[in-house]
Design a protein around this motif. Structure first.
Motif, PDB file in Angstrom:
ATOM      1  N   VAL A  88       0.867  -1.179   0.000  1.00 12.12           N
ATOM      2  CA  VAL A  88       0.000   0.000   0.000  1.00 12.12           C
ATOM      3  C   VAL A  88       0.903   1.227   0.000  1.00 12.12           C
ATOM      4  CG1 VAL A  88      -1.828   1.257   1.198  1.00 12.12           C
ATOM      5  CG2 VAL A  88      -1.751  -1.250   1.321  1.00 12.12           C
ATOM      6  N   ASP A  89       0.705   2.096  -0.975  1.00 10.54           N
ATOM      7  CA  ASP A  89       1.469   3.332  -1.088  1.00 10.54           C
ATOM      8  C   ASP A  89       0.481   4.484  -1.195  1.00 10.54           C
ATOM      9  OD1 ASP A  89       3.632   5.042  -1.292  1.00 10.54           O
ATOM     10  OD2 ASP A  89       4.351   4.250  -3.204  1.00 10.54           O
ATOM     11  N   VAL A  90       0.977   5.699  -1.215  1.00 14.49           N
ATOM     12  CA  VAL A  90       0.129   6.871  -1.370  1.00 14.49           C
ATOM     13  C   VAL A  90       0.776   7.777  -2.412  1.00 14.49           C
ATOM     14  CG1 VAL A  90       1.194   8.114   0.569  1.00 14.49           C
ATOM     15  CG2 VAL A  90      -1.102   8.692  -0.135  1.00 14.49           C
ATOM     16  N   VAL A  91      -0.045   8.327  -3.293  1.00 12.50           N
ATOM     17  CA  VAL A  91       0.440   9.194  -4.365  1.00 12.50           C
ATOM     18  C   VAL A  91      -0.436  10.446  -4.428  1.00 12.50           C
ATOM     19  CG1 VAL A  91       1.419   7.304  -5.742  1.00 12.50           C
ATOM     20  CG2 VAL A  91      -0.960   8.002  -6.116  1.00 12.50           C
ATOM     21  N   PRO A  92       0.107  11.534  -4.985  1.00  9.65           N
ATOM     22  CA  PRO A  92      -0.708  12.741  -5.151  1.00  9.65           C
ATOM     23  C   PRO A  92      -1.847  12.487  -6.133  1.00  9.65           C
ATOM     24  CG  PRO A  92       1.628  13.222  -5.510  1.00  9.65           C
ATOM     25  CD  PRO A  92       1.488  11.730  -5.430  1.00  9.65           C
ATOM     26  N   GLY A  93      -2.915  13.208  -5.950  1.00  5.57           N
ATOM     27  CA  GLY A  93      -4.055  13.082  -6.850  1.00  5.57           C
ATOM     28  C   GLY A  93      -5.258  12.573  -6.104  1.00  5.57           C
ATOM     29  N   ARG A  94      -6.390  12.890  -6.616  1.00  3.23           N
ATOM     30  CA  ARG A  94      -7.621  12.497  -5.947  1.00  3.23           C
ATOM     31  C   ARG A  94      -8.258  11.331  -6.668  1.00  3.23           C
ATOM     32  NH1 ARG A  94     -12.828  15.804  -3.903  1.00  3.23           N
ATOM     33  NH2 ARG A  94     -13.799  13.890  -3.278  1.00  3.23           N
ATOM     34  N   GLY A  95      -8.535  10.276  -5.931  1.00  8.89           N
ATOM     35  CA  GLY A  95      -9.240   9.143  -6.499  1.00  8.89           C
ATOM     36  C   GLY A  95     -10.718   9.464  -6.629  1.00  8.89           C
ATOM     37  N   SER A  96     -11.441   8.579  -7.269  1.00 11.03           N
ATOM     38  CA  SER A  96     -12.865   8.831  -7.465  1.00 11.03           C
ATOM     39  C   SER A  96     -13.736   7.936  -6.600  1.00 11.03           C
ATOM     40  CB  SER A  96     -13.217   8.627  -8.939  1.00 11.03           C
ATOM     41  OG  SER A  96     -12.953   7.304  -9.331  1.00 11.03           O
ATOM     42  N   GLY A  97     -13.154   7.311  -5.620  1.00  7.22           N
ATOM     43  CA  GLY A  97     -13.914   6.394  -4.778  1.00  7.22           C
ATOM     44  C   GLY A  97     -14.376   7.025  -3.487  1.00  7.22           C
ATOM     45  N   PHE A  98     -14.704   6.177  -2.518  1.00 10.34           N
ATOM     46  CA  PHE A  98     -15.240   6.616  -1.240  1.00 10.34           C
ATOM     47  C   PHE A  98     -14.219   6.471  -0.120  1.00 10.34           C
ATOM     48  CE2 PHE A  98     -18.649   4.942  -3.886  1.00 10.34           C
ATOM     49  CZ  PHE A  98     -19.425   6.080  -4.003  1.00 10.34           C
ATOM     50  N   SER A  99     -12.961   6.299  -0.465  1.00 16.95           N
ATOM     51  CA  SER A  99     -11.902   6.089   0.507  1.00 16.95           C
ATOM     52  C   SER A  99     -11.677   7.348   1.344  1.00 16.95           C
ATOM     53  CB  SER A  99     -10.630   5.683  -0.244  1.00 16.95           C
ATOM     54  OG  SER A  99      -9.671   5.150   0.632  1.00 16.95           O
ATOM     55  N   LEU A 100     -11.341   7.165   2.622  1.00 18.25           N
ATOM     56  CA  LEU A 100     -11.208   8.278   3.557  1.00 18.25           C
ATOM     57  C   LEU A 100     -10.184   9.337   3.152  1.00 18.25           C
ATOM     58  CD1 LEU A 100     -11.342   6.447   7.002  1.00 18.25           C
ATOM     59  CD2 LEU A 100     -13.074   7.957   6.008  1.00 18.25           C
ATOM     60  N   GLU A 101      -9.180   8.968   2.383  1.00 17.68           N
ATOM     61  CA  GLU A 101      -8.133   9.937   2.037  1.00 17.68           C
ATOM     62  C   GLU A 101      -8.519  10.854   0.887  1.00 17.68           C
ATOM     63  OE1 GLU A 101      -7.385   6.895  -1.085  1.00 17.68           O
ATOM     64  OE2 GLU A 101      -8.124   6.868   0.974  1.00 17.68           O
ATOM     65  N   ALA A 102      -9.628  10.605   0.223  1.00 16.72           N
ATOM     66  CA  ALA A 102     -10.019  11.372  -0.967  1.00 16.72           C
ATOM     67  C   ALA A 102      -9.969  12.890  -0.756  1.00 16.72           C
ATOM     68  CB  ALA A 102     -11.389  10.934  -1.468  1.00 16.72           C
ATOM     69  N   PRO A 103     -10.457  13.428   0.361  1.00 19.19           N
ATOM     70  CA  PRO A 103     -10.417  14.888   0.539  1.00 19.19           C
ATOM     71  C   PRO A 103      -9.006  15.451   0.773  1.00 19.19           C
ATOM     72  CG  PRO A 103     -12.088  13.895   1.970  1.00 19.19           C
ATOM     73  CD  PRO A 103     -11.274  12.790   1.385  1.00 19.19           C
ATOM     74  N   GLU A 104      -8.030  14.590   0.996  1.00 20.35           N
ATOM     75  CA  GLU A 104      -6.674  15.029   1.324  1.00 20.35           C
ATOM     76  C   GLU A 104      -5.835  15.399   0.099  1.00 20.35           C
ATOM     77  OE1 GLU A 104      -5.871  15.226   4.642  1.00 20.35           O
ATOM     78  OE2 GLU A 104      -7.940  14.558   4.952  1.00 20.35           O
ATOM     79  N   GLY A 105      -6.350  15.146  -1.099  1.00 27.77           N
ATOM     80  CA  GLY A 105      -5.577  15.436  -2.309  1.00 27.77           C
ATOM     81  C   GLY A 105      -4.557  14.362  -2.638  1.00 27.77           C
ATOM     82  N   VAL A 106      -4.695  13.216  -1.999  1.00 30.30           N
ATOM     83  CA  VAL A 106      -3.834  12.051  -2.257  1.00 30.30           C
ATOM     84  C   VAL A 106      -4.740  10.836  -2.355  1.00 30.30           C
ATOM     85  CG1 VAL A 106      -1.805  13.008  -1.082  1.00 30.30           C
ATOM     86  CG2 VAL A 106      -3.458  11.648   0.214  1.00 30.30           C
ATOM     87  N   ARG A 107      -4.150   9.731  -2.805  1.00 30.52           N
ATOM     88  CA  ARG A 107      -4.918   8.490  -2.833  1.00 30.52           C
ATOM     89  C   ARG A 107      -4.005   7.318  -2.575  1.00 30.52           C
ATOM     90  NH1 ARG A 107      -5.931   6.032  -8.308  1.00 30.52           N
ATOM     91  NH2 ARG A 107      -4.197   6.697  -9.569  1.00 30.52           N
ATOM     92  N   PHE A 108      -4.578   6.292  -1.962  1.00 31.59           N
ATOM     93  CA  PHE A 108      -3.843   5.056  -1.770  1.00 31.59           C
ATOM     94  C   PHE A 108      -3.734   4.346  -3.109  1.00 31.59           C
ATOM     95  CE2 PHE A 108      -5.407   5.532   2.666  1.00 31.59           C
ATOM     96  CZ  PHE A 108      -4.170   5.502   3.303  1.00 31.59           C
ATOM     97  N   LEU A 109      -2.656   3.625  -3.273  1.00 37.09           N
ATOM     98  CA  LEU A 109      -2.357   2.911  -4.505  1.00 37.09           C
ATOM     99  C   LEU A 109      -1.702   1.593  -4.120  1.00 37.09           C
ATOM    100  CD1 LEU A 109      -1.838   3.327  -7.740  1.00 37.09           C
ATOM    101  CD2 LEU A 109       0.479   3.801  -6.981  1.00 37.09           C
ATOM    102  N   ILE A 110      -1.944   0.551  -4.893  1.00 38.37           N
ATOM    103  CA  ILE A 110      -1.296  -0.743  -4.661  1.00 38.37           C
ATOM    104  C   ILE A 110      -0.139  -0.916  -5.634  1.00 38.37           C
ATOM    105  CG2 ILE A 110      -1.593  -3.247  -5.058  1.00 38.37           C
ATOM    106  CD1 ILE A 110      -2.592  -2.387  -2.366  1.00 38.37           C
ATOM    107  N   ARG A 111       0.988  -1.302  -5.091  1.00 36.15           N
ATOM    108  CA  ARG A 111       2.123  -1.736  -5.899  1.00 36.15           C
ATOM    109  C   ARG A 111       2.225  -3.236  -5.653  1.00 36.15           C
ATOM    110  NH1 ARG A 111       4.156   2.937  -7.702  1.00 36.15           N
ATOM    111  NH2 ARG A 111       4.019   4.757  -6.350  1.00 36.15           N
ATOM    112  N   SER A 112       2.442  -4.000  -6.696  1.00 39.82           N
ATOM    113  CA  SER A 112       2.429  -5.454  -6.517  1.00 39.82           C
ATOM    114  C   SER A 112       3.628  -6.102  -7.183  1.00 39.82           C
ATOM    115  CB  SER A 112       1.131  -6.039  -7.088  1.00 39.82           C
ATOM    116  OG  SER A 112       1.060  -5.795  -8.470  1.00 39.82           O
ATOM    117  N   ARG A 113       3.942  -7.272  -6.679  1.00 38.37           N
ATOM    118  CA  ARG A 113       4.982  -8.112  -7.272  1.00 38.37           C
ATOM    119  C   ARG A 113       4.590  -9.561  -7.020  1.00 38.37           C
ATOM    120  NH1 ARG A 113       8.098 -10.606  -3.587  1.00 38.37           N
ATOM    121  NH2 ARG A 113       8.203  -9.710  -1.507  1.00 38.37           N
TER     122      ARG A 113
END
Length: 124
Positions: A88-113
């Protein structure tokens, strides 16, 4: 060797601590395509209803957060991702979902291997 299915980056841990301070205990559910593609959605613990069709992949221990943060995924999605390690990482930008971080101007992102055979064996 300690192997986990899910980890968080330092930036994600910092955001989780901040969200925990404002919203109380938290949980994640890995979206299977609704709203913001396939993104980890963060909710107050118990707000997203999980059931028999969901798998608890991890109880994340985040420094500075009193309780583990559950990380869930639908069982059908897990069947496709079972050989994958998620970060789980965080990047700038606003997602379009209902996640709690949406108003913060960032969004969670998954990096996978893909997990190595020895990592998979340690998880089974």
């Amino acid at each position: 060797m300690a192997v986990s299915r899910v980890d968080v980056t330092p930036a994600a841990a910092e955001l989780i601590r901040s969200l925990r301070g404002r919203h109380g205990p938290l949980m994640f559910h890995q979206s299977g395509g609704c709203c913001d593609g396939s993104a980890p959605m963060c909710y107050p613990a118990g707000e997203f209803r999980t059931g028999g069709s969901d798998v608890l992949l991890a109880s994340l221990e985040v420094e500075g957060v009193a309780e583990p943060v559950g990380f869930w995924m639908s069982a059908s999605q897990f069947e496709r991702w079972r050989h994958t390690h998620l970060t789980v990482d965080v990047v700038p930008g606003r997602g379009s979902g209902f996640s709690l971080e949406a108003p913060e101007g960032v969004r969670f992102l998954i990096r996978s291997r893909v997990l190595t055979p020895s990592e998979l064996a340690a998880l089974d």
